[in-house]
Structures are given as C-alpha cells and as structure tokens.
Design an enzyme around this catalytic site. Structure first.
Site, PDB file in Angstrom:
ATOM      1  N   ASP A 147       0.835  -1.204   0.000  1.00  0.00           N
ATOM      2  CA  ASP A 147       0.000   0.000   0.000  1.00  0.00           C
ATOM      3  C   ASP A 147       0.871   1.255   0.000  1.00  0.00           C
ATOM      4  OD1 ASP A 147      -2.864   1.171   0.690  1.00  0.00           O
ATOM      5  OD2 ASP A 147      -1.393   2.254   1.907  1.00  0.00           O
ATOM      6  N   TYR A 195       2.998   9.758  -0.489  1.00  0.00           N
ATOM      7  CA  TYR A 195       4.110   9.192   0.283  1.00  0.00           C
ATOM      8  C   TYR A 195       5.470   9.447  -0.390  1.00  0.00           C
ATOM      9  CZ  TYR A 195       0.259   6.484   2.416  1.00  0.00           C
ATOM     10  OH  TYR A 195      -0.907   6.084   3.007  1.00  0.00           O
ATOM     11  N   LYS A 230      -2.886   5.921  -4.398  1.00  0.00           N
ATOM     12  CA  LYS A 230      -4.015   6.822  -4.106  1.00  0.00           C
ATOM     13  C   LYS A 230      -3.796   8.189  -4.747  1.00  0.00           C
ATOM     14  CE  LYS A 230      -3.799   4.661   0.476  1.00  0.00           C
ATOM     15  NZ  LYS A 230      -2.370   4.525   0.828  1.00  0.00           N
ATOM     16  N   HIS A 277      -7.775   9.399  -1.789  1.00  0.00           N
ATOM     17  CA  HIS A 277      -7.090   9.393  -0.493  1.00  0.00           C
ATOM     18  C   HIS A 277      -7.955   9.981   0.641  1.00  0.00           C
ATOM     19  CE1 HIS A 277      -2.664   9.197   0.974  1.00  0.00           C
ATOM     20  NE2 HIS A 277      -3.473   8.951   1.969  1.00  0.00           N
TER      21      HIS A 277
HETATM   22  P1  NAD Z   1       0.757   1.491  11.931  1.00  0.00           P
HETATM   23  O1  NAD Z   1      -0.354   1.395  12.904  1.00  0.00           O
HETATM   24  O2  NAD Z   1       0.932   0.447  10.908  1.00  0.00           O
HETATM   25  O3  NAD Z   1       2.069   1.677  12.805  1.00  0.00           O
HETATM   26  C1  NAD Z   1       3.335   1.690  12.246  1.00  0.00           C
HETATM   27  C2  NAD Z   1       4.380   1.915  13.328  1.00  0.00           C
HETATM   28  O4  NAD Z   1       4.210   0.951  14.379  1.00  0.00           O
HETATM   29  C3  NAD Z   1       5.788   1.691  12.798  1.00  0.00           C
HETATM   30  O5  NAD Z   1       6.313   2.883  12.274  1.00  0.00           O
HETATM   31  C4  NAD Z   1       6.535   1.204  14.015  1.00  0.00           C
HETATM   32  O6  NAD Z   1       6.973   2.307  14.751  1.00  0.00           O
HETATM   33  C5  NAD Z   1       5.474   0.471  14.795  1.00  0.00           C
HETATM   34  N1  NAD Z   1       5.494  -1.000  14.591  1.00  0.00           N
HETATM   35  C6  NAD Z   1       5.169  -1.698  13.478  1.00  0.00           C
HETATM   36  N2  NAD Z   1       5.255  -3.021  13.707  1.00  0.00           N
HETATM   37  C7  NAD Z   1       5.650  -3.171  14.981  1.00  0.00           C
HETATM   38  C8  NAD Z   1       5.903  -4.289  15.808  1.00  0.00           C
HETATM   39  N3  NAD Z   1       5.759  -5.519  15.348  1.00  0.00           N
HETATM   40  N4  NAD Z   1       6.304  -4.056  17.097  1.00  0.00           N
HETATM   41  C9  NAD Z   1       6.438  -2.804  17.566  1.00  0.00           C
HETATM   42  N5  NAD Z   1       6.192  -1.703  16.837  1.00  0.00           N
HETATM   43  C10 NAD Z   1       5.808  -1.879  15.553  1.00  0.00           C
HETATM   44  O7  NAD Z   1       0.627   2.946  11.266  1.00  0.00           O
HETATM   45  P2  NAD Z   1       0.636   3.620   9.825  1.00  0.00           P
HETATM   46  O8  NAD Z   1       1.940   3.508   9.141  1.00  0.00           O
HETATM   47  O9  NAD Z   1       0.083   4.978  10.026  1.00  0.00           O
HETATM   48  O10 NAD Z   1      -0.463   2.777   8.997  1.00  0.00           O
HETATM   49  C11 NAD Z   1      -0.146   1.667   8.179  1.00  0.00           C
HETATM   50  C12 NAD Z   1      -0.272   2.002   6.715  1.00  0.00           C
HETATM   51  O11 NAD Z   1      -1.590   2.452   6.412  1.00  0.00           O
HETATM   52  C13 NAD Z   1       0.608   3.157   6.245  1.00  0.00           C
HETATM   53  O12 NAD Z   1       1.956   2.818   6.120  1.00  0.00           O
HETATM   54  C14 NAD Z   1      -0.068   3.520   4.952  1.00  0.00           C
HETATM   55  O13 NAD Z   1       0.282   2.611   3.927  1.00  0.00           O
HETATM   56  C15 NAD Z   1      -1.535   3.376   5.343  1.00  0.00           C
HETATM   57  N6  NAD Z   1      -2.142   4.670   5.757  1.00  0.00           N
HETATM   58  C16 NAD Z   1      -3.159   5.175   5.011  1.00  0.00           C
HETATM   59  C17 NAD Z   1      -3.759   6.372   5.362  1.00  0.00           C
HETATM   60  C18 NAD Z   1      -4.866   6.913   4.539  1.00  0.00           C
HETATM   61  O14 NAD Z   1      -5.264   8.058   4.739  1.00  0.00           O
HETATM   62  N7  NAD Z   1      -5.408   6.148   3.624  1.00  0.00           N
HETATM   63  C19 NAD Z   1      -3.310   7.081   6.489  1.00  0.00           C
HETATM   64  C20 NAD Z   1      -2.274   6.542   7.229  1.00  0.00           C
HETATM   65  C21 NAD Z   1      -1.693   5.327   6.878  1.00  0.00           C
END
Ligand code: NAD
Length: 276
Positions: A49, A54, A79, A112
């Site tokens: 994704d 990004y 997106k 998005h």
């Molecule tokens: P997430 O909830 O996936 O958290 C990611 C963070 O959690 C990492 O940077 C790391 O610090 C920690 N982490 C990950 N795995 C871990 C583990 N096993 N143990 C401990 N810590 C861990 O947050 P995110 O990145 O905001 O969301 C995931 C994805 O969703 C994004 O990368 C993106 O692709 C998507 N996204 C989309 C939108 C949208 O508006 N459509 C907005 C935000 C994110």
C-alpha cells in the site's frame, strides 16, 4: 478462518485482494522503502500500500521489479492526493503514479481523502480508469457513512474498498456494518495505532495468553473481523513478526474484549475536519 498470508478477500467485482499487506507511509524513497518491500515480498507479503503523497512509489516499483515475482501475483495500491482531485487532474495524477511505479496497471486506486465538492468528479475519473482497464479495482479512503451514501447515490460503479483508520480504540462499528451491507471491503490503516496500543493491559494479557506479541494480537483481531490490514514497518524483524499471525485464532470472547477498548480515538485526522 483466514489461514495464510496469501489468502484473499474477494472484492465486489470478483477481484481477489490479499487480506494482509505492507504499508509504506513515511518509508523513505530509495533504499529504505526498497529494502522494506523486498523483505516483505520474501516473507510472503503480496499486497503493498503506497500513495502519491508518500513520495515513494518509484522505490516500491523498483523493489517489485527486483523481486522477480510475477506482476500478476502482486496487489499494488496507490491513491490520488487531495490537490489532484477533479476529473482531468486525477487522470493525469494516475498516469504519473503508474509511471513512477513502472507498471502497466494498478490493482487498487483510491481517493485518499473525501475532499468536499471534489470527490464525485474524482470518482468519475476512477470509473473511467476502471472501465479502460488501467486499474483492477477502485475505492475510497477516509470515507464516513455520509460520504459513502452521497457517492453511492450518484455513481455508476460502487467503490470496492474503503481504507480507514481502524484499531481497537477506533472500532468504527456502524461504518463496518454499512460497508459489509454494501459489499465494500474495509481496510485498516494505522492498524497498530502507530504503536500506541501495545501497552494496553487487555492487549498485553492476550499476548501472554496466545504467546504472541501485542502487534500480532491486534493484527489478528483485524482478520477476525474480516478487515484487511496493512501494518507499516521498515524493520525486517517487525515485517516478519507482523506477518506471523496465521497460525492462531482469537476466541470470540477475546475479540469482544478487544472490541470493548473502543474510545472513538484517532491517531490521524478526522475525515470530517481535515484541512489539507
Ligand atoms: P501502523 O499502525 O501500521 O504503525 C506503524 C508503526 O508501528 C511503525 O512505524 C513502528 O513504529 C510500529 N510498529 C510496526 N510493527 C511493529 C511491531 N511488530 N512491534 C512494535 N512496533 C511496531 O501505522 P501507519 O503507518 O500509520 O499505517 C499503516 C499504513 O496504512 C501506512 O503505512 C499507509 O500505507 C496506510 N495509511 C493510510 C492512510 C490513509 O489516509 N489512507 C493514512 C495513514 C496510513
């Protein structure tokens, strides 16, 4: 029960989408994102994704090519960003994303954010891209029920996916029910609440009970709700850990215990009040 990393949700148009994938928000373009995607592909992830916003579509595309995995086995989402919304500008933005990714088609193209006064025109562009075969599925992101109702009332092709913030502190029950009723697959962003859910006593207790990490408990909870999920990490050990959720199942009572953590609490912007 979802038993494997390659298992798929079948979208309303029949296209299979892996329930589980890698998010790459804030993974730097170049080596960082390429390594993360390559590691994930080695582990078995097939759903990646990204988004124009990004700034790392090129790196994602390079990693996908370098992996040698046939394109048709991969599910790539990108997106259209807010400032590109509108009919012509979306078509143009899509073409730029597609070129940066270096692919002939995109699997899932999303709006998005629901930019007021714009998203319906943007949707027409997505319908056109879908009809012309540039995308295998189209959807939205950050749409509330009222946005979906508004879109559904006037569209020709209904959205197949809605990607929203979703975790045990933001369970979005009415939205999930609405999406199920309309055959719109819900997909969780920030499924780990960006790390802020790991200290919760209920999550910790379940981690001990199942001999899994807090992250694995929360990701498995997504799957028990049949919500697709795309946790982000660029660290190889966490990319592996997050994917190791297919050898256990949460008991219904434990799913309910996690549901009860809801506080309608967001880590990201509220789709009804965002200014970008
Ligand atoms: P997430 O909830 O996936 O958290 C990611 C963070 O959690 C990492 O940077 C790391 O610090 C920690 N982490 C990950 N795995 C871990 C583990 N096993 N143990 C401990 N810590 C861990 O947050 P995110 O990145 O905001 O969301 C995931 C994805 O969703 C994004 O990368 C993106 O692709 C998507 N996204 C989309 C939108 C949208 O508006 N459509 C907005 C935000 C994110």
């Amino acid at each position: 029960m979802i038993r494997g990393i390659s298992e798929t949700a079948i979208l309303s148009n029949g296209v299979p989408m892996p329930w589980f994938g890698l998010g790459v928000y804030k993974a730097e373009d170049g080596e960082e994102v390429e390594r993360a995607v390559l590691t994930a592909l080695e582990v078995g992830y097939r759903n990646i994704d990204t988004a124009a916003m990004y700034g790392n579509e090129a790196g994602v595309g390079r990693a996908v090519k370098a992996s040698g995995i046939p394109r048709e086995q991969m599910f790539l989402t990108t997106k259209v960003w807010n400032t590109d919304q509108g009919y012509d500008s979306t078509l143009k933005a899509f073409e730029e994303s597609r070129r940066r990714l270096g692919v002939d088609y995109v699997d899932l193209y999303l709006i998005h954010w629901p930019v007021k006064g714009k998203y319906k025109e943007t949707w027409k562009a997505l319908e056109r891209l879908y009809r012309d075969g540039w995308v295998r599925a189209i959807g939205v992101s950050n749409f509330q029920i009222h946005h979906l109702e508004d879109l559904l009332a006037g569209c020709e092709i209904p959205p197949m996916v809605n990607q929203v913030e979703y975790h045990p502190r933001l369970t979005q029950k009415p939205l999930l029910a609405f999406c199920e009723e309309h055959r719109i697959q819900l997909e969780a962003w920030s499924p780990l609440m960006r790390g802020r859910i790991f200290d919760d006593p209920v999550v910790r207790r379940l981690a001990e009970k199942y001999n899994k990490s807090p992250a694995q408990i929360v990701l498995r909870w997504d799957l028990e709700h049949r919500v697709a999920t795309i946790p982000k990490s660029v660290r190889p050990e966490r990319i592996r850990e997050n994917a190791d959720i297919f050898d256990f199942q949460l008991a219904p009572q434990d799913v309910a215990n996690l549901d009860q953590l809801n506080r309608d609490q967001r880590v990201g912007p509220d789709p009804d009040h965002f200014h970008f």
